[in-house]
Scaffold this active site. Structure first.
Site, mmCIF file in Angstrom:
data_model
loop_
_atom_site.group_PDB
_atom_site.id
_atom_site.type_symbol
_atom_site.label_atom_id
_atom_site.label_comp_id
_atom_site.label_asym_id
_atom_site.label_seq_id
_atom_site.Cartn_x
_atom_site.Cartn_y
_atom_site.Cartn_z
ATOM 1 N N TYR A 56 -34.976 67.813 -64.014
ATOM 2 C CA TYR A 56 -33.896 67.583 -63.060
ATOM 3 C C TYR A 56 -34.119 68.296 -61.726
ATOM 4 C CZ TYR A 56 -29.549 67.703 -60.556
ATOM 5 O OH TYR A 56 -28.628 67.594 -59.555
ATOM 6 N N HIS A 86 -27.193 66.121 -47.477
ATOM 7 C CA HIS A 86 -26.080 66.982 -47.884
ATOM 8 C C HIS A 86 -25.477 67.752 -46.707
ATOM 9 C CE1 HIS A 86 -27.422 65.857 -51.791
ATOM 10 N NE2 HIS A 86 -26.664 66.736 -52.441
ATOM 11 N N ASN A 198 -28.269 74.542 -54.011
ATOM 12 C CA ASN A 198 -27.495 75.014 -55.160
ATOM 13 C C ASN A 198 -27.293 76.513 -54.997
ATOM 14 O OD1 ASN A 198 -28.391 73.083 -58.126
ATOM 15 N ND2 ASN A 198 -26.845 72.753 -56.582
ATOM 16 N N TYR A 280 13.902 98.610 -52.533
ATOM 17 C CA TYR A 280 12.641 98.462 -53.268
ATOM 18 C C TYR A 280 11.413 98.474 -52.360
ATOM 19 C CZ TYR A 280 15.179 97.030 -57.522
ATOM 20 O OH TYR A 280 15.974 96.978 -58.627
ATOM 21 N N ARG A 283 10.969 102.184 -52.075
ATOM 22 C CA ARG A 283 10.923 102.913 -53.335
ATOM 23 C C ARG A 283 9.776 102.438 -54.239
ATOM 24 N NH1 ARG A 283 15.532 102.138 -57.640
ATOM 25 N NH2 ARG A 283 16.559 101.310 -55.790
ATOM 26 N N PHE A 329 -24.275 77.469 -60.828
ATOM 27 C CA PHE A 329 -23.736 77.193 -59.497
ATOM 28 C C PHE A 329 -22.218 77.016 -59.506
ATOM 29 C CE2 PHE A 329 -25.595 73.198 -61.272
ATOM 30 C CZ PHE A 329 -24.395 72.651 -61.725
ATOM 31 N N GLU A 413 -20.222 65.170 -61.970
ATOM 32 C CA GLU A 413 -19.607 66.465 -61.650
ATOM 33 C C GLU A 413 -18.100 66.296 -61.815
ATOM 34 O OE1 GLU A 413 -21.303 67.204 -57.811
ATOM 35 O OE2 GLU A 413 -23.335 67.044 -58.609
#
Length: 504
Positions: A56, A86, A198, A280, A283, A329, A413
């Protein structure tokens, strides 16, 4: 002093990372890192020469195209196409300091020798870092699952002489910078594009950047909250150690101790009080600030692990003669941590705004809106609106990104972390917190003036004196936008000793 940091397999702490950045250290690969990178590349080259089966991302397509076999003569083109295809980020540009961290963390991850990268490719990334050649990276485009694909593609484009970079304050095409340094474009070999794209370095860089600054904001929240306590004529009892030893969360104990240290020698805190308890937001400073400290510490541990990890795919293991495709990844650990960080920082802002609200309320012998002649003067009425607006925006931004997912790559994915969105949101929350704290400081410093002639502690008085040199006391109405901006600059430039930035 040697101003070079050598990339090696030794654990890189966030404190060491901060030192590299603060001292503007250059990077160099250690001999160990060079050997790791070269051995892995040589192993891969030999494997590809004798191996015809699909592996791959090395001799196959990517994502849902993983079953498409690529011929050996096209392996280099495959990697180049990967980087170009990409590079589809959009939106705002990532901050330059984050991009520089991305370069450093990508170099660190590749140096372990499990990625099959060429030595010259990593050395060019080192050259980019050392010469402040900062690729233009966009904030939108990563699902935080197959790594930060689009952001890392833009980070990698200049290796090919493509894309844009910032150099000497200008945005220019990468090819111009390569010519200036007489650098040839890198010719990517098998797997290299995937090794570069990646990875979790976009999320990791944001996370590391945020954690390093969050420790400072945690400290400033304690300090400014203490000044508000003084301005509100608050009580010391809620910070007594006996209370916190019977509920011993580390952050809670540390916050209570820190507030007491800030107040040491104060005339205001020891004067007789007419009220039995404080609201608060005063405190419960130890409990609320402390919980955020503990959250920051958890996030710090997550990112310390991540920046010392290999997060590309597939991974190469020379000793066992295996190339294994997995999922390092996936950004889920980071997405959860970044969401946690956003919530922790938003809460520091939330309680800060409530203290501001109490200070302008006209109680405890303070004038309404902390100004003389209220009515004629609106004083600090509207900065509280601003703080409230920002605090509410932080609540919206703190909605977790990590619970979201969307299917991509034709179903290959099918679960993603959305960690990149968590990262950019967390940074926005932190920037918002800085402005909320600035507004609280404006109010707290004004309130203390109505406690004169009593003085606070020596440390607080010194801090306020330095602040007053930048932002004068408000006597009559003026344009307070400028006061807010000056206060932000003051807090940004305020230096805190490194040992005080440990949150627990």
């Amino acid at each position: 002093m040697n101003n070079t940091h050598y990339i090696s397999t030794e654990v890189l702490s966030l404190e060491a990372l901060q030192e590299i950045i603060s001292n503007d250290k250059s990077l160099a690969l250690s001999d160990e890192a060079k050997v790791n990178i070269q051995k892995c590349r040589e192993y891969l080259d030999k494997k590809m020469a004798s191996h015809s089966k699909p592996i791959y991302g090395i001799n196959t397509g990517f994502g849902s195209l993983c079953n498409v076999k690529i011929s050996n003569e096209n392996l280099s083109k495959l990697q180049e196409n990967l980087v170009k295809s990409h590079s589809c980020g959009t939106g705002e540009e990532a901050p330059k300091e984050v991009v520089k961290l991305m370069l450093l963390l990508k170099i660190q991850s590749l140096s372990y020798g499990h990625s099959g990268i060429q030595l010259q490719t990593v050395e060019r990334l080192v050259d980019f870092y050392n010469n402040d050649v900062l690729p233009v990276v966009y904030t939108q485009g990563s699902l935080g699952a197959s790594g930060d694909l689009a952001p890392l593609a833009h980070l990698s484009l200049p290796l090919l002489g493509e894309g844009e970079v910032y150099f000497k304050g200008k945005k220019v095409h990468a090819s111009e910078v390569l010519k200036q340094f007489n650098w040839s474009p890198i010719v990517l070999q098998s797997k290299e594009g995937l090794a570069l794209l990646n990875g979790t370095q976009f999320m990791s860089a944001y996370g590391a950047h945020i954690v390093m600054k969050a420790c400072k904001f945690s400290y400033l929240s304690d300090l400014i909250g203490t000044i508000s306590l003084e301005g509100f004529d608050g009580r010391i009892e809620p910070f007594h150690e006996l209370i916190h030893f019977i509920r011993p969360h580390k952050g809670q104990i540390m916050t209570a101790n820190r507030v007491k240290e800030f107040l040491e020698g104060s005339q205001i805190i020891v004067q007789k009080k007419t009220h039995v308890q404080d609201p608060y937001s005063f405190r419960c400073i130890p409990q609320v600030h402390g919980a955020s400290k503990d959250a920051i510490e958890y996030v710090k541990k997550v990112f310390t692990t991540e920046i010392n990890s290999v997060t590309d795919n597939p991974n190469i293991f020379i000793e066992s003669d295996q190339i294994i495709s997995g999922g390092n990844f996936h950004g889920q650990p980071l997405a959860l941590a970044l969401d946690f960080m956003a919530i922790a920082l938003a809460e520091l802002g939330s309680i800060s705004e409530r203290r501001t609200y109490q200070l302008i309320s006209g109680t405890r012998n303070l004038p309404a809106f902390l100004v003389d002649n209220p009515g004629l003067n609106s004083g600090l009425m509207i900065p509280q609106y601003t703080a409230a607006s920002i605090a509410s925006q932080n609540k919206q931004l703190a909605t977790p990104a990590s619970i979201d997912s969307i299917v991509s790559s034709n179903g290959q994915e099918d679960h993603v972390s959305m960690g990149a969105n968590a990262a950019t949101k967390a940074l926005r929350v932190m920037e918002n917190l800085e402005r909320i704290l600035a507004i609280e400081l404006m109010n707290a410093s004004q309130a203390i003036e109505y406690r004169r002639p009593l003085k606070s502690s020596e440390f607080i008085e010194m801090f306020l004196k330095a602040y007053r040199e930048e932002v004068p006391l408000i006597k009559d109405d003026r344009i307070l936008h400028y006061d807010i901006e000056k206060t932000v600059v003051f807090l940004s430039s305020f230096q805190i000793e490194a040992n005080l930035l440990t949150v627990t």
